[in-house]
Design a protein around this motif. Structure first.
Motif, PDB file in Angstrom:
ATOM      1  N   ARG A 828      -1.746  38.378  39.932  1.00  0.00           N
ATOM      2  CA  ARG A 828      -0.466  38.931  40.367  1.00  0.00           C
ATOM      3  C   ARG A 828       0.078  38.137  41.546  1.00  0.00           C
ATOM      4  O   ARG A 828       1.261  37.804  41.604  1.00  0.00           O
ATOM      5  CB  ARG A 828      -0.674  40.410  40.758  1.00  0.00           C
ATOM      6  N   VAL A 832       3.735  36.136  41.940  1.00  0.00           N
ATOM      7  CA  VAL A 832       4.682  36.364  43.031  1.00  0.00           C
ATOM      8  C   VAL A 832       4.884  35.066  43.821  1.00  0.00           C
ATOM      9  O   VAL A 832       6.012  34.655  44.112  1.00  0.00           O
ATOM     10  CB  VAL A 832       4.167  37.490  43.966  1.00  0.00           C
ATOM     11  N   SER A 842      13.019  38.232  47.034  1.00  0.00           N
ATOM     12  CA  SER A 842      12.040  39.299  46.833  1.00  0.00           C
ATOM     13  C   SER A 842      12.590  40.353  45.881  1.00  0.00           C
ATOM     14  O   SER A 842      11.861  40.877  45.031  1.00  0.00           O
ATOM     15  CB  SER A 842      11.683  39.954  48.169  1.00  0.00           C
ATOM     16  N   ALA A 846      10.969  41.438  42.365  1.00  0.00           N
ATOM     17  CA  ALA A 846      10.619  42.825  42.093  1.00  0.00           C
ATOM     18  C   ALA A 846      11.170  43.255  40.739  1.00  0.00           C
ATOM     19  O   ALA A 846      10.453  43.847  39.926  1.00  0.00           O
ATOM     20  CB  ALA A 846      11.172  43.717  43.210  1.00  0.00           C
ATOM     21  N   LEU A 849       9.280  41.517  37.825  1.00  0.00           N
ATOM     22  CA  LEU A 849       7.893  41.933  37.591  1.00  0.00           C
ATOM     23  C   LEU A 849       7.737  43.457  37.510  1.00  0.00           C
ATOM     24  O   LEU A 849       6.608  43.957  37.471  1.00  0.00           O
ATOM     25  CB  LEU A 849       6.981  41.373  38.690  1.00  0.00           C
ATOM     26  N   TYR A 850       8.872  44.162  37.494  1.00  0.00           N
ATOM     27  CA  TYR A 850       8.840  45.623  37.465  1.00  0.00           C
ATOM     28  C   TYR A 850       8.017  46.187  38.613  1.00  0.00           C
ATOM     29  O   TYR A 850       7.139  47.025  38.429  1.00  0.00           O
ATOM     30  CB  TYR A 850       8.291  46.147  36.113  1.00  0.00           C
ATOM     31  N   LEU A 851       8.264  45.689  39.808  1.00  0.00           N
ATOM     32  CA  LEU A 851       7.557  46.199  40.984  1.00  0.00           C
ATOM     33  C   LEU A 851       8.603  46.703  41.964  1.00  0.00           C
ATOM     34  O   LEU A 851       9.791  46.411  41.810  1.00  0.00           O
ATOM     35  CB  LEU A 851       6.760  45.079  41.668  1.00  0.00           C
ATOM     36  N   SER A 852       8.136  47.426  42.970  1.00  0.00           N
ATOM     37  CA  SER A 852       9.084  47.799  44.016  1.00  0.00           C
ATOM     38  C   SER A 852       9.193  46.636  44.987  1.00  0.00           C
ATOM     39  O   SER A 852       8.266  45.825  45.108  1.00  0.00           O
ATOM     40  CB  SER A 852       8.597  49.051  44.750  1.00  0.00           C
ATOM     41  N   THR A 855       6.363  46.497  47.413  1.00  0.00           N
ATOM     42  CA  THR A 855       5.097  45.932  46.917  1.00  0.00           C
ATOM     43  C   THR A 855       5.147  44.406  46.939  1.00  0.00           C
ATOM     44  O   THR A 855       4.185  43.742  47.327  1.00  0.00           O
ATOM     45  CB  THR A 855       4.833  46.406  45.465  1.00  0.00           C
ATOM     46  N   VAL A 856       6.304  43.866  46.533  1.00  0.00           N
ATOM     47  CA  VAL A 856       6.442  42.408  46.562  1.00  0.00           C
ATOM     48  C   VAL A 856       6.252  41.901  47.983  1.00  0.00           C
ATOM     49  O   VAL A 856       5.525  40.925  48.229  1.00  0.00           O
ATOM     50  CB  VAL A 856       7.817  41.976  46.007  1.00  0.00           C
ATOM     51  N   HIS A 859       2.618  41.915  48.860  1.00  0.00           N
ATOM     52  CA  HIS A 859       1.943  40.774  48.219  1.00  0.00           C
ATOM     53  C   HIS A 859       2.191  39.507  49.008  1.00  0.00           C
ATOM     54  O   HIS A 859       1.265  38.745  49.296  1.00  0.00           O
ATOM     55  CB  HIS A 859       2.475  40.574  46.785  1.00  0.00           C
TER      56      HIS A 859
END
Ligand SMILES: Nc1ncnc2c1ncn2[C@@H]1O[C@H](COP(=O)(O)OP(=O)(O)OP(=O)(O)O)[C@@H](O)[C@H]1O
Ligand SMILES: [Mg+2]
Length: 891
Positions: A828, A832, A842, A846, A849-852, A855-856, A859
């Motif tokens: 992961r 990123v 960012s 997000a 990658l279907y992330l918040s 979270t990015v 990372h």
């Protein structure tokens, strides 16, 4: 040659001329179907060349010259070839001859039917094409197999390569009028043109094939009333025409088909001159004049192909025997005549003169045509050539990697060896085949025992020199050295015996780290080559192994490049000298590996394995080099597989090569993740090398330990003060004993790794880089970077850039030293990091990658921490400095 004018082809002709005369011209090859007009175009091109400032040679290869080494160049090279040259030496000599004759003019080599060139001629053409002041032009027929050096002309970009197309209809019509010597009515021209499909030879054969009545001339205009709807096949047409010849004329064409080029006077003796004239008039043969003589060739190669196919075996043999007789009768004059006669005798089953055959075998072998030399030497033996024939045949078989047959040949003449001189030769050749070819360890004792019964000092010296080199190969180094010295001290020893002894000592010196003395000795052996090669051709292998060992241990990559270039190792197919070319390929792979060119290293070592697969001499070494190349790429499975092959194929009689194999084993263990196993193994190896006195190898193994982060590890015996030396200390000690620039650098690397500063490591990396040792340079830089990162030093950024630059010059490489310092990112995190390095925001990351977004961000912070960078700006460089990843999408 042709009785009609040249038609069309203006563009092609101009292109050919400018290929030779324009400043940026670089040679040109035409390929195309049989009869399409390649040879004619080439001839016209050569005739149109300006003579001032150009030295032009035309070469026409043919089926008959293809069977003889340098047969294709028979008209170009001088009669006498100097004795005692290596395969490369012969090629160099031939190039020099052309350069001398050109006397400052530009060389133009026009090669017709290059697909029929024999291997050494093909290699020579390639070499000439590489020269600055030379242009090569030529032709080859579609669908024929090309010699590799010829194909390489265009794959290496030395010449352009174009397909010659059929003549367009208008030009076909003009050609038809030329052939018929008068205008042709439109319908006939159209029909014949269509039938021939723009192929001039087919057109010409169609005209020749026309029955009386089918071609008529009214009011000066030709008309064709043939009823063909489809053109017959070109060879069928020729076949029919040849079938209709009178037996006298056919006899002439046959002789030329099997003997071209044939001297005109010889042909006139063999056949009725009236028939010779008729054959010429009918356009079947052509007479060419060069400065020395008139030569007869077939007007077109297809006539020969058809003729030879039509000829039953018994008749072929009669013809060949007749040709041999004729040439013997008129006297052999040209450089190839001896070989030609011998080959005809062989092919016709009339080979009875052992002296002739042996002479010819020697000549073929001197030109490194191993298959032909083998046939001739065997025929000489069968014809009663005795020991001399057996010795030559066995030597050739050994070169060709066929030791079992060689032993058989030698044992068959064992009972009737006359005189001690011959006995000493027999003992040594047999010893060589038995020891290296068949891996019989007891050979050493046998040869020693029988050699001691010889009375003559020179005969003894020959045997002692052999015993010496065998002893070296099985690691009786003390005795090997003593024997070598004994031979060198004997005034009676032959040059060959002496230089063999010197090669033995040179090899040993290299292993012991006395690289300067080894170099001097090798130089001397080489300088004497002209005096030993004919007597002991296999000395070449001993010389090469000594030289290669020295260069590899010195880390002298430029030196390796030089001998590879010098021996034209890449001109595969020039002769059949597998042990020699195979060993050079191993060295080439080694150099590529240390440069970090892991693709080339793997490819070249695989090539070496293939060439040496059946050899009991270097097969293990080749596999070990392949294992190293695979290990460098981090390909543990292939590395292990190659190592297993190395163990399976390595001959016990080549135990002197153990340092290379065992060093490879260390790399294979490490690549497989067993670093402690690798350390243990290499430590043991270092002990063994010290015990054997192989300091030249030992420094490399110690350095491998440094690369596995073992600079401070203890090794060797316990000293008087109860402590043991460290790897770094031992390297420092050896750096004073082993010659060359490399050992001090290796020792410095060890010292820096053991506790020196990052700057010191970077300086070491510069030193490696200057020697082109890119892998070591990258590893030292990676270690430095790791330290700087831990210290959170601002100098990390610069070090990272240097590492990225070094890795950018290498292919894929993954070694423990590179891996150790490089941060481990999760899948992961990689995703990123790559996107961020590519400048994606960012938010966008997000979304992708279907992330918040949060979270990015988390990372990214973790990634910066792991990589030791301050932010996005440094991210790309940091990713590039991670070995095995280019930081891009596919990293
Ligand atoms: N442009 C041309 N003008 C006049 N005659 C030609 C022309 N092209 C070819 N010819 C004639 O046609 C015949 C066949 O041509 P050539 O020998 O050059 O064929 P090729 O392509 O070399 O065939 P191969 O592959 O069999 O060697 C020869 O007699 C040649 O003189
Ligand atoms: Mg041709």
């Amino acid at each position: 040659m042709s009785r009609w004018g040249f038609v069309g082809r203006t563009d092609e002709l101009n292109r050919l001329l400018s290929a030779v005369t324009s400043a940026e011209g670089r040679g040109l090859f035409f390929s195309g179907n049989a009869g399409i007009g390649k040879s004619r175009l080439l001839r016209e091109g050569v005739a149109a060349l300006p003579r001032d400032g150009y030295a032009v040679w035309s070469i026409a290869a043919s089926a008959t010259t293809a069977a003889l080494p340098f047969g294709g160049l028979v008209q170009v090279l001088p009669t006498e070839q100097p004795q005692g040259l290596s395969p490369a030496g012969i090629l160099r000599w031939a190039v020099d001859v052309l350069q001398q004759q050109a006397a400052g003019r530009r060389i133009v080599l026009a090669v017709d039917d290059a697909h029929l060139l024999d291997p050494p001629s093909a290699a020579l053409v390639h070499l000439v094409a590489r020269a600055d002041n030379a242009t090569v032009i030529g032709t080859s027929r579609d669908g024929e197999q090309l010699p590799l050096p010829i194909r390489a002309l265009w794959t290496d970009g030395l010449v352009d390569h174009v397909e010659l197309k059929p003549l367009p209809p208008a030009e076909t019509t003009r050609l038809l009028s030329e052939i018929l010597n008068g205008p042709v009515d439109a319908t006939s021209a159209d029909r014949l043109g269509r039938l021939s499909e723009g192929n001039p030879l087919l057109l010409r054969e169609l005209v020749f094939a026309a029955d009386r009545g089918e071609l008529t001339r009214t009011y000066g205009i030709w008309k064709w009333t043939g009823r063909l709807e489809l053109a017959p096949n070109l060879t069928d047409l020729i076949d029919i025409r040849i079938g209709q010849l009178t037996s006298g004329v056919r006899g002439v064409v046959e002789l030329v088909a099997f003997g071209e080029p044939l001297g005109l006077h010889l042909l006139n003796q063999a056949a009725d001159p009236v028939d010779v004239e008729t054959a010429e008039e009918r356009g079947l043969i052509a007479v060419e004049h060069d400065d020395r003589r008139a030569n007869v060739r077939l007007a077109h190669p297809l006539y020969g192909e058809v003729m030879r196919r039509r000829c039953p075996v018994s008749r072929t043999r009669r013809l060949q025997a007749r040709l041999a007789e004729l040439l013997e009768l008129v006297g052999k004059r040209r450089r190839d005549d001896l070989l030609r006669v011998a080959v005809w005798r062989l092919d016709s089953g009339t080979a009875q003169d052992p002296a002739l055959l042996l002479d010819a075998a020697g000549q073929a072998f001197a030109r490194y045509d191993v298959p032909l030399a083998t046939r001739l030497a065997r025929a000489a033996l069968d014809a009663g050539g005795g020991f001399d024939a057996a010795e030559l045949l066995a030597t050739i078989l050994m070169f060709a990697d066929r030791p079992d047959e060689a032993i058989e040949v030698l044992d068959a003449v064992a009972a009737d060896i006359e005189g001690e001189r011959r006995l000493s030769r027999w003992l040594t050749v047999r010893g060589m085949v038995s020891y290296w070819g068949l891996s019989r360890q007891s050979t050493v004792e046998e040869i020693a025992a029988r050699g001691s019964t010889l009375r003559d000092s020179a005969d003894q010296a020959r045997v002692l020199a052999f015993e010496g080199i065998m002893r070296l190969h099985r690691l009786d180094t003390g005795i090997a050295l003593r024997l070598g010295q004994t031979v060198l001290d004997r005034p009676a020893a032959s040059v060959a015996a002496r230089e063999l002894a010197r090669s033995t000592i040179a090899h040993l010196q290299a292993a012991q780290g006395q690289l300067h003395r080894s170099a001097t000795a090798i130089h001397q052996v080489q300088a004497e080559a002209g005096r030993w090669r004919a007597d002991m051709p296999y000395l070449q292998l001993a010389l090469e192994l000594a030289r290669g060992t020295r260069l590899a241990l010195a880390g002298d990559l430029a030196g390796i490049d030089a001998i590879v270039a010098d021996e034209f190792a890449d001109l595969a197919g020039a002769g059949d000298f597998r042990l020699g070319t195979g060993y050079l390929a191993i060295l080439q792979a080694y150099a590529a590996r240390l440069r970090g060119q892991s693709d080339a290293a793997l490819r070249t070592s695989l090539g070496a394995c293939a060439v040496l697969a059946t050899s009991r001499v270097y097969a293990g070494l080749a596999q070990a080099e392949r294992a190293q190349a695979a290990a460098l790429r981090g390909d543990a499975a292939q590395a292990a597989e190659a190592m297993a092959e190395a163990d399976r194929t390595h001959a016990p009689g080549m135990v002197v090569l153990y340092p290379w194999l065992e060093q490879a084993r260390g790399a294979v263990l490490a690549a497989g993740g067993d670093v402690s196993g690798a350390v243990k193994h290499l430590t043991g190896l270092a002990d063994r090398l010290r015990a054997d006195g192989f300091a030249g190898h030992e420094v490399h193994v110690l350095h491998d330990l440094v690369r596995l982060d073992q600079a401070t590890a203890p090794l060797g015996p316990t000293c008087s003060d109860g402590s043991r030396r460290t790897v770094a200390q031992r390297l420092a000690e050896l750096s004073e004993r082993v010659d060359g620039v490399l050992p001090p650098l290796l020792a410095r690397h060890a010292r820096a790794a053991a506790g020196g500063s990052a700057d010191e490591l970077l300086a070491v990396a510069d030193g490696f880089d200057a020697l082109d040792l890119a892998v070591y340079a990258a590893e030292a830089t990676a270690t430095a970077l790791d330290r700087l990162r831990r210290q959170r030093s601002p100098a990390a950024a610069a070090a990272r850039e240097r590492l990225a630059a070094l890795l950018g010059r290498c292919d894929l490489i993954r070694t423990p030293a590179l891996q150790a310092g490089s941060p481990a990112l999760s899948e992961r995190e990689w995703q990123v990091a790559r996107l961020a390095a590519d400048g994606v925001t960012s938010r966008a990351i997000a979304e992708r990658l279907y992330l918040s977004a949060r979270t990015v961000e988390n990372h990214l912070q973790r990634i910066y921490g792991k990589l030791g960078v301050a932010g996005r700006a440094e991210l790309r460089a940091a990713l590039q400095a991670i070995p095995g990843h280019d930081g891009g999408e596919n990293g």
